[in-house]
Design a protein around this motif. Structure first.
Motif, PDB file in Angstrom:
ATOM      1  N   THR A 319     -70.178  26.551   5.512  1.00  0.00           N
ATOM      2  CA  THR A 319     -71.245  26.793   4.549  1.00  0.00           C
ATOM      3  C   THR A 319     -71.064  25.883   3.336  1.00  0.00           C
ATOM      4  N   ILE A 320     -72.159  25.298   2.890  1.00  0.00           N
ATOM      5  CA  ILE A 320     -72.137  24.503   1.656  1.00  0.00           C
ATOM      6  C   ILE A 320     -72.269  25.465   0.481  1.00  0.00           C
ATOM      7  N   THR A 321     -71.321  25.435  -0.431  1.00  0.00           N
ATOM      8  CA  THR A 321     -71.351  26.310  -1.595  1.00  0.00           C
ATOM      9  C   THR A 321     -71.482  25.487  -2.869  1.00  0.00           C
ATOM     10  N   ARG A 322     -71.825  26.147  -3.949  1.00  0.00           N
ATOM     11  CA  ARG A 322     -71.886  25.449  -5.241  1.00  0.00           C
ATOM     12  C   ARG A 322     -71.092  26.216  -6.282  1.00  0.00           C
ATOM     13  N   PHE A 323     -70.185  25.496  -6.929  1.00  0.00           N
ATOM     14  CA  PHE A 323     -69.431  26.012  -8.071  1.00  0.00           C
ATOM     15  C   PHE A 323     -69.896  25.222  -9.294  1.00  0.00           C
ATOM     16  N   CYS A 324     -70.312  25.957 -10.323  1.00  0.00           N
ATOM     17  CA  CYS A 324     -70.916  25.322 -11.487  1.00  0.00           C
ATOM     18  C   CYS A 324     -70.138  25.691 -12.755  1.00  0.00           C
ATOM     19  N   THR A 325     -69.668  24.701 -13.465  1.00  0.00           N
ATOM     20  CA  THR A 325     -69.030  24.953 -14.756  1.00  0.00           C
ATOM     21  C   THR A 325     -70.072  24.813 -15.864  1.00  0.00           C
ATOM     22  N   SER A 326     -69.752  25.319 -17.037  1.00  0.00           N
ATOM     23  CA  SER A 326     -70.680  25.229 -18.162  1.00  0.00           C
ATOM     24  C   SER A 326     -69.927  24.889 -19.435  1.00  0.00           C
ATOM     25  N   TRP A 327     -70.679  24.722 -20.502  1.00  0.00           N
ATOM     26  CA  TRP A 327     -70.119  24.455 -21.817  1.00  0.00           C
ATOM     27  C   TRP A 327     -69.141  25.555 -22.238  1.00  0.00           C
ATOM     28  N   ALA A 328     -69.276  26.765 -21.654  1.00  0.00           N
ATOM     29  CA  ALA A 328     -68.456  27.914 -22.065  1.00  0.00           C
ATOM     30  C   ALA A 328     -67.322  28.224 -21.093  1.00  0.00           C
ATOM     31  N   THR A 329     -67.191  27.440 -20.024  1.00  0.00           N
ATOM     32  CA  THR A 329     -66.134  27.707 -19.042  1.00  0.00           C
ATOM     33  C   THR A 329     -64.760  27.602 -19.695  1.00  0.00           C
ATOM     34  N   LYS A 330     -63.896  28.559 -19.379  1.00  0.00           N
ATOM     35  CA  LYS A 330     -62.544  28.579 -19.953  1.00  0.00           C
ATOM     36  C   LYS A 330     -61.566  27.871 -19.012  1.00  0.00           C
ATOM     37  N   LEU A 331     -60.642  27.150 -19.610  1.00  0.00           N
ATOM     38  CA  LEU A 331     -59.640  26.425 -18.830  1.00  0.00           C
ATOM     39  C   LEU A 331     -58.840  27.378 -17.955  1.00  0.00           C
ATOM     40  N   GLU A 332     -58.500  28.560 -18.478  1.00  0.00           N
ATOM     41  CA  GLU A 332     -57.701  29.500 -17.692  1.00  0.00           C
ATOM     42  C   GLU A 332     -58.443  29.994 -16.445  1.00  0.00           C
ATOM     43  N   ASP A 333     -59.778  30.055 -16.529  1.00  0.00           N
ATOM     44  CA  ASP A 333     -60.558  30.456 -15.355  1.00  0.00           C
ATOM     45  C   ASP A 333     -60.550  29.368 -14.286  1.00  0.00           C
ATOM     46  N   ILE A 334     -60.636  28.123 -14.727  1.00  0.00           N
ATOM     47  CA  ILE A 334     -60.558  27.001 -13.783  1.00  0.00           C
ATOM     48  C   ILE A 334     -59.173  26.948 -13.144  1.00  0.00           C
ATOM     49  N   GLU A 335     -58.152  27.146 -13.950  1.00  0.00           N
ATOM     50  CA  GLU A 335     -56.779  27.116 -13.418  1.00  0.00           C
ATOM     51  C   GLU A 335     -56.548  28.232 -12.405  1.00  0.00           C
ATOM     52  N   ALA A 336     -57.131  29.409 -12.656  1.00  0.00           N
ATOM     53  CA  ALA A 336     -57.003  30.522 -11.706  1.00  0.00           C
ATOM     54  C   ALA A 336     -57.681  30.179 -10.390  1.00  0.00           C
ATOM     55  N   LEU A 337     -58.867  29.594 -10.469  1.00  0.00           N
ATOM     56  CA  LEU A 337     -59.595  29.216  -9.256  1.00  0.00           C
ATOM     57  C   LEU A 337     -58.852  28.126  -8.493  1.00  0.00           C
ATOM     58  N   ILE A 338     -58.340  27.138  -9.198  1.00  0.00           N
ATOM     59  CA  ILE A 338     -57.579  26.073  -8.539  1.00  0.00           C
ATOM     60  C   ILE A 338     -56.356  26.628  -7.837  1.00  0.00           C
ATOM     61  N   LYS A 339     -55.699  27.566  -8.468  1.00  0.00           N
ATOM     62  CA  LYS A 339     -54.530  28.197  -7.851  1.00  0.00           C
ATOM     63  C   LYS A 339     -54.895  28.894  -6.543  1.00  0.00           C
ATOM     64  N   ASP A 340     -56.045  29.577  -6.551  1.00  0.00           N
ATOM     65  CA  ASP A 340     -56.469  30.288  -5.340  1.00  0.00           C
ATOM     66  C   ASP A 340     -56.972  29.317  -4.265  1.00  0.00           C
TER      67      ASP A 340
END
Length: 344
Positions: A319-340
């Motif tokens: 399945t093609i999915t889309r992950f979208c970051t924004s002006w308000a995205t927190k670095l810790e949230d990106i790091e958590a996702l990358i870890k997973d």
């Protein structure tokens, strides 16, 4: 649940809220004739390095697209767009509702090329039955595109040159413009866009504002009567100050570019994580949207903790999915996702 479903999940940048509160009880003229809107227009003209432009503020992207296109086309004309263009796929027939057809061109990356426009134009005018079909009257592009791809300066120059030779106004949808301008792979500036496009808009809704888009008209013939059409189609906000304050704040000390830049940085970190995991990405998005192709198992695992969009089924297993970051995205949230992602 950490949500990467879109880039307008949060409200607005705190500086905008502060300015709205600070000015809340100050009286000002309506309909965009207030001091805040005039200040925002001054700042946008400076950012575009172009004084002879008109700037108008509208509430949202679909409204901006439909009003701009309706203001340009004659009754028998249509707008040329990539088949994946937002006006073709995601606006519930808003353009058709104005009485105009969207003339789509094939595209694998969300972009259209100058030679495609030229071919369509001459195919129409050389047709013996041309008066029985819709006439191409303008060209619509978006940057970034729906696929997150970016027009290079050379591509935009070529498209602009052909459009001007054929007398087809070039309109750039900039709903995510801030994310395109701040991509490290981008070589187009706001000044370039102001000089190469006849009309474009600077997206606020997806780029740090509560709501709003700033329409910039460079072509003198297109400036005439635009306010009339805005009013007729419900686009003139009585409390226009709400838009002026927001864009005035976003264009103070390059806030617009700073906050959009962080979103792109985080999205590209995420892209790298998927690539290092051996997960293929759909297309070559270089801005704040990324389209990993996940197995059903991988998708189910990530869904436990993260929100994201299903873009389309590649086949029964992927399945093609889309992950979208924004002006308000927190670095810790990106790091958590990358870890997973690494644990998939």
């Amino acid at each position: 649940m950490i949500n990467f479903q879109s880039d307008y999940l949060e409200g607005c940048h705190p500086k905008i809220l502060e300015k709205l509160v600070e000015t809340n009880f100050r009286q000002s003229s309506g309909y965009g004739n207030d001091e805040y809107s005039k200040d925002a227009i001054f700042k946008i003209k400076a950012a575009c390095n172009k004084e002879d432009i008109d700037v108008h503020f509208l509430v949202g992207g679909t409204q901006a697209n439909s009003i701009i296109i309706a203001s340009i086309l004659r009754p028998h004309q249509g707008v040329v767009s990539a088949i994946s263009g937002h006006i073709s796929t995601n606006e519930a027939g808003a353009i058709e509702a104005t009485g105009h057809k969207v003339l789509t061109l094939p595209s694998e990356d969300g972009k259209i090329r100058a030679e495609q426009v030229e071919e369509l134009y001459y195919a129409h005018w050389n047709s013996p039955i041309r008066e029985a079909v819709v006439q191409p009257g303008m060209v619509y592009i978006s940057n970034p595109t729906e696929m997150g791809t970016l027009y290079t300066k050379a591509e935009l120059e070529s498209l602009s040159k052909v459009c001007r030779e054929l007398n087809l106004p070039l309109f750039l949808d900039g709903a995510r413009l801030g994310y395109g301008l701040t991509s490290p792979y981008n070589d187009v500036t706001l000044k370039d866009i102001a000089h190469l496009c006849d009309v474009f808009y600077i997206g606020g809704t997806k780029c740090g504002a509560l709501f709003g888009e700033a329409v910039v008209i460079s072509s003198n013939p297109l400036k005439r009567d635009f306010r009339y059409i805005m009013k007729q189609r419900g686009g003139v906000l009585a409390k226009g100050r709400l838009l002026g304050i927001q864009f005035g704040t976003l264009f103070e000390d390059e806030l617009y570019l700073k906050i959009c830049g962080s979103a792109v940085e985080y999205a590209l970190k995420l892209r790298q994580a998927f690539e290092e995991k051996g997960i293929e990405l759909y297309g070559n998005s270089l801005a704040n949207q990324q389209f990993p192709i996940l197995t059903n198992t991988q998708m189910d695992v990530l869904r436990k903790n993260y929100g994201f969009e299903v873009w389309g089924n590649l086949d029964e297993n992927y399945t093609i999915t889309r992950f979208c970051t924004s002006w308000a995205t927190k670095l810790e949230d990106i790091e958590a996702l990358i870890k997973d992602v690494k644990l998939l």
